[in-house]
Design a protein around this motif. Structure first.
Motif, PDB file in Angstrom:
ATOM      1  N   LEU A 249      -4.894  -6.010  -2.107  1.00  0.00           N
ATOM      2  CA  LEU A 249      -3.838  -5.477  -2.683  1.00  0.00           C
ATOM      3  C   LEU A 249      -3.307  -6.305  -0.995  1.00  0.00           C
ATOM      4  CD1 LEU A 249      -4.038  -1.933  -4.709  1.00  0.00           C
ATOM      5  CD2 LEU A 249      -3.645  -4.331  -5.550  1.00  0.00           C
ATOM      6  N   PRO A 250      -1.895  -6.005  -1.670  1.00  0.00           N
ATOM      7  CA  PRO A 250      -0.818  -6.989  -0.564  1.00  0.00           C
ATOM      8  C   PRO A 250      -1.065  -5.854   0.897  1.00  0.00           C
ATOM      9  CG  PRO A 250       0.684  -6.927  -2.358  1.00  0.00           C
ATOM     10  CD  PRO A 250      -0.796  -6.078  -2.971  1.00  0.00           C
ATOM     11  N   PHE A 251      -1.288  -6.628   2.240  1.00  0.00           N
ATOM     12  CA  PHE A 251      -1.392  -5.772   3.290  1.00  0.00           C
ATOM     13  C   PHE A 251       0.351  -5.536   3.168  1.00  0.00           C
ATOM     14  CE2 PHE A 251      -5.082  -6.901   3.585  1.00  0.00           C
ATOM     15  CZ  PHE A 251      -5.435  -8.265   3.918  1.00  0.00           C
ATOM     16  N   MET A 252       0.619  -4.684   4.518  1.00  0.00           N
ATOM     17  CA  MET A 252       1.602  -3.927   4.648  1.00  0.00           C
ATOM     18  C   MET A 252       1.635  -3.635   6.229  1.00  0.00           C
ATOM     19  SD  MET A 252       3.071  -2.833   2.237  1.00  0.00           S
ATOM     20  CE  MET A 252       5.054  -2.079   3.253  1.00  0.00           C
ATOM     21  N   ASP A 253       1.004  -4.467   6.825  1.00  0.00           N
ATOM     22  CA  ASP A 253       0.933  -4.408   8.781  1.00  0.00           C
ATOM     23  C   ASP A 253      -0.700  -5.342   8.933  1.00  0.00           C
ATOM     24  OD1 ASP A 253       1.872  -2.920  11.666  1.00  0.00           O
ATOM     25  OD2 ASP A 253       1.980  -4.835  10.757  1.00  0.00           O
ATOM     26  N   ILE A 254      -0.071  -6.371   9.960  1.00  0.00           N
ATOM     27  CA  ILE A 254      -1.976  -6.889  10.816  1.00  0.00           C
ATOM     28  C   ILE A 254      -1.477  -7.140  11.930  1.00  0.00           C
ATOM     29  CG2 ILE A 254      -1.732  -8.826   8.744  1.00  0.00           C
ATOM     30  CD1 ILE A 254       0.064 -10.565  10.058  1.00  0.00           C
ATOM     31  N   LEU A 255      -2.735  -7.300  12.273  1.00  0.00           N
ATOM     32  CA  LEU A 255      -3.142  -7.277  14.173  1.00  0.00           C
ATOM     33  C   LEU A 255      -4.322  -7.937  14.657  1.00  0.00           C
ATOM     34  CD1 LEU A 255      -2.068  -5.607  16.760  1.00  0.00           C
ATOM     35  CD2 LEU A 255      -4.184  -4.586  16.130  1.00  0.00           C
ATOM     36  N   GLY A 264      -5.704  -6.965   8.494  1.00  0.00           N
ATOM     37  CA  GLY A 264      -5.242  -6.893   7.275  1.00  0.00           C
ATOM     38  C   GLY A 264      -5.325  -5.023   7.115  1.00  0.00           C
ATOM     39  N   VAL A 265      -3.972  -4.362   6.807  1.00  0.00           N
ATOM     40  CA  VAL A 265      -4.235  -2.618   6.497  1.00  0.00           C
ATOM     41  C   VAL A 265      -2.733  -2.702   5.391  1.00  0.00           C
ATOM     42  CG1 VAL A 265      -4.879  -1.965   8.254  1.00  0.00           C
ATOM     43  CG2 VAL A 265      -2.542  -2.239   8.234  1.00  0.00           C
ATOM     44  N   GLY A 266      -3.574  -2.067   4.090  1.00  0.00           N
ATOM     45  CA  GLY A 266      -2.416  -2.256   3.470  1.00  0.00           C
ATOM     46  C   GLY A 266      -2.931  -1.048   2.343  1.00  0.00           C
ATOM     47  N   HIS A 267      -2.698  -1.834   1.379  1.00  0.00           N
ATOM     48  CA  HIS A 267      -2.381  -0.720  -0.205  1.00  0.00           C
ATOM     49  C   HIS A 267      -3.842  -0.327  -0.420  1.00  0.00           C
ATOM     50  CE1 HIS A 267       1.671  -0.604  -1.093  1.00  0.00           C
ATOM     51  NE2 HIS A 267       2.130  -1.631  -0.292  1.00  0.00           N
ATOM     52  N   ASP A 268      -4.823  -1.042  -0.302  1.00  0.00           N
ATOM     53  CA  ASP A 268      -5.770  -1.292  -0.217  1.00  0.00           C
ATOM     54  C   ASP A 268      -6.428   0.450   0.298  1.00  0.00           C
ATOM     55  OD1 ASP A 268      -7.109  -4.549  -1.319  1.00  0.00           O
ATOM     56  OD2 ASP A 268      -7.568  -2.468  -2.491  1.00  0.00           O
ATOM     57  N   TYR A 269      -5.659   1.143   1.576  1.00  0.00           N
ATOM     58  CA  TYR A 269      -6.341   1.906   2.291  1.00  0.00           C
ATOM     59  C   TYR A 269      -6.906   1.609   2.863  1.00  0.00           C
ATOM     60  CZ  TYR A 269      -4.818   4.388  -1.620  1.00  0.00           C
ATOM     61  OH  TYR A 269      -3.993   4.980  -3.491  1.00  0.00           O
ATOM     62  N   ASN A 270      -7.223   0.158   3.236  1.00  0.00           N
ATOM     63  CA  ASN A 270      -8.592  -0.571   4.025  1.00  0.00           C
ATOM     64  C   ASN A 270      -8.438  -1.229   5.424  1.00  0.00           C
ATOM     65  OD1 ASN A 270     -12.136  -0.769   4.370  1.00  0.00           O
ATOM     66  ND2 ASN A 270     -12.525  -0.678   2.237  1.00  0.00           N
ATOM     67  N   PRO A 271      -9.191  -1.161   6.162  1.00  0.00           N
ATOM     68  CA  PRO A 271      -8.454  -2.532   6.693  1.00  0.00           C
ATOM     69  C   PRO A 271      -9.610  -3.627   6.679  1.00  0.00           C
ATOM     70  CG  PRO A 271      -9.413  -1.009   8.552  1.00  0.00           C
ATOM     71  CD  PRO A 271      -9.522  -0.692   6.825  1.00  0.00           C
ATOM     72  N   VAL A 272      -9.152  -4.738   6.787  1.00  0.00           N
ATOM     73  CA  VAL A 272      -9.314  -6.189   6.286  1.00  0.00           C
ATOM     74  C   VAL A 272      -9.315  -7.133   7.289  1.00  0.00           C
ATOM     75  CG1 VAL A 272      -9.114  -7.847   4.546  1.00  0.00           C
ATOM     76  CG2 VAL A 272      -9.571  -5.904   3.267  1.00  0.00           C
ATOM     77  N   LEU A 273     -10.469  -8.072   7.491  1.00  0.00           N
ATOM     78  CA  LEU A 273     -11.076  -8.901   8.106  1.00  0.00           C
ATOM     79  C   LEU A 273     -10.501 -10.997   8.325  1.00  0.00           C
ATOM     80  CD1 LEU A 273     -11.348  -8.757  11.539  1.00  0.00           C
ATOM     81  CD2 LEU A 273     -14.062  -9.543  10.494  1.00  0.00           C
TER      82      LEU A 273
END
Lengths: 373, 116
Positions: A249-255, A264-273
């Motif tokens: 699912l889409p991200f709300m914020d990235i770092l 990326g973090v967002g609607h999956d409740y999970n940080p993604v690399l």
């Protein structure tokens, strides 16, 4: 260090840390800002900042000058200074007629940018003669500006909006910035009067967040169609735009954790690399994975079966309804927590579930099986 | 377009359903007029109907991520007509069984500004 999970409110709209990470300022989805500090193992509420009239959408804590910048749906921004053991607010006249969505201090902490639903980004700087913050507008977008990010050279900003465009604009302010800073040339030219749009990229869907890499040679932005876009801009001649589609699912914020790794973090409740390798950028997977060796479901006990028949009208007692990630709802914010900005050792996330979680990069490398640093 | 249709018919007649699927997922009718798009969607749905439930998983193994995106798009468009929906739902379930891949594809279909 395992991931620290702290549920500090019912729902958190924004959070920011001070320089030594002993205090955190966050908005519990109302018009107040709480400052919590870590006393031993407990989080203790130290201060409540009450000036806004509506939800505070973004908070940024300048590490060196120790000033807190907050902006809200009440169309205002405040700069808070810690004096005489209290936080004293200074109103900033943004001159916008819609909610502010995001606010960021510039790298030198002498200016800040506030993105708003008025399709405008306000660049604010301090005018000592009148002892107040003055704003200048950058009006380039056709819809709400959802995020703004400062380039390390303190002059360029990248903005993304729900009009589907990502724009890089100059926020050069005479009197605050010196021409020498950009005379040597940036990756976008060296003629940068205030408000010049030096790069425009159009994508169809809403763009939620944008961040520059620590060196400023890359720009990452995430779109609502589950794609992450990276602009490689090491110099003026070669700009390359890359789109990475990912199956979540889409991200709300990235770092940027470092030059080659984006979370990326967002609607999956999970940080993604996402990682840049010899073959280019690639989606590397979720970082909040259950460590192997958890309790296995051996069978359905009779008690569980009847209980679920009663509760849910189904005979299957083995349906798992708990959420296995650390966050129980959408993650909306990700901030650097430990280590230098170009090689982060830890980051923190906050979300709609009211949890602020601090993630340790070395631990994640072990549990998720990825190599970040 | 009739090129694509005739290629699909040829592949189906030759019993090569997997190849027909690969052809069907090429060149989705973006920007074409609705009657053309309707024919294209009908052809793709016909190809999808050739697969039995057990064969769907294997058919998906050969498809790349981009093709899965196009497939999900066709599944949604095919469901709009209300016919063959049980078959299309089975395809949907097969894609979800593949792993996380469905969520991103669904979001991309829903946020796509160019519908066909």
């Amino acid at each position: 260090m395992t991931t620290q999970v702290n549920r500090l409110a019912v729902c958190i709209s924004a959070h920011a840390w001070n320089k030594d990470r002993s205090k955190v300022a966050f908005c519990p989805n109302n018009n107040k800002i709480y400052i919590f500090s870590k006393q031993g193992a407990e989080w203790v509420k130290e201060a409540t900042l009450k000036e806004h009239d509506a939800v505070v959408t973004s908070i940024d804590w300048a590490p060196n000058t120790n000033r807190i910048l907050s902006c809200s749906q009440d169309r205002n921004a405040y700069v808070w200074r810690f004096e005489d053991k209290q936080w004293k607010p200074t109103l900033v006249i943004l001159r916008i007629n819609r909610a502010a969505t995001r606010c960021k201090w510039s790298p030198n902490e002498d200016k800040f940018a506030v993105a708003s639903g008025a399709q405008v980004v306000s660049i604010c700087y301090f005018e000592p003669e009148n002892d107040w913050w003055v704003s200048k507008h950058i009006k380039k977008h056709d819809s709400t500006v959802l995020d703004v990010a400062w380039h390390p050279n303190n002059v360029l900003i990248a903005t993304v909006s729900s009009d589907g465009w990502c724009r890089v604009t100059s926020a050069f302010v005479k009197g605050v910035d010196s021409k020498e800073a950009v005379a040597a040339g940036t990756a976008f030219g060296n003629k940068l009067p205030f408000g010049t749009c030096v790069k425009e990229m159009q994508l169809g869907p809403w763009l939620h967040c944008v961040k520059w890499s620590p060196s400023g040679n890359r720009l990452a932005f995430a779109a609502h169609d589950s794609t992450l876009h990276i602009l490689e801009c090491p110099n003026e001649q070669s700009h390359q735009q890359i789109a990475i589609r990912y199956p979540l699912l889409p991200f709300m914020d990235i770092l940027f954790l470092n030059e080659n790794n984006v979370v990326g973090v967002g609607h999956d409740y999970n940080p993604v690399l996402f990682q840049a390798g010899p073959q280019g950028w690639a989606y590397k997977g979720k970082l909040d994975v259950k460590v192997a060796g958890g309790a296995k479901k051996v069978g359905v006990s009779a008690a569980a079966m009847f209980q679920s028949m009663d509760k849910k009208g189904q005979a299957d007692g083995a349906t798992e309804t708990s959420i296995e990630t650390k966050h129980q709802n959408c993650i909306t914010n990700i901030q650097p927590f430990g280590g230098p900005l170009n090689k982060l050792a830890a980051f923190s996330t906050s979300g709609l579930d009211g949890i602020i979680a601090v993630w340790d990069v070395a631990t994640i490398e072990r549990t998720a099986g990825v190599k970040i640093n | 377009m009739s090129d694509k249709l005739s290629q699909i018919t040829a592949a189906l007649n030759g019993g090569r359903a997997q190849q027909a699927l690969a052809i069907a997922l090429q060149n989705p009718p973006y920007g074409q007029d609705p009657s053309y798009a309707a024919q294209d969607i009908a052809a793709v749905v016909q190809v999808l109907g050739q697969f039995k439930d057990a064969q769907m998983g294997d058919a998906l193994k050969d498809l790349g991520d981009d093709q899965i995106d196009v497939l999900i798009n066709y599944l949604y468009r095919g469901m709009e007509s209300g016919q063959n929906s049980s078959q299309l739902f089975k395809w949907f379930a097969a894609v979800q069984a593949k792993g996380d891949i469905a969520m991103g594809s669904i979001v991309r279909v829903l946020t796509d500004k160019n519908r066909f």
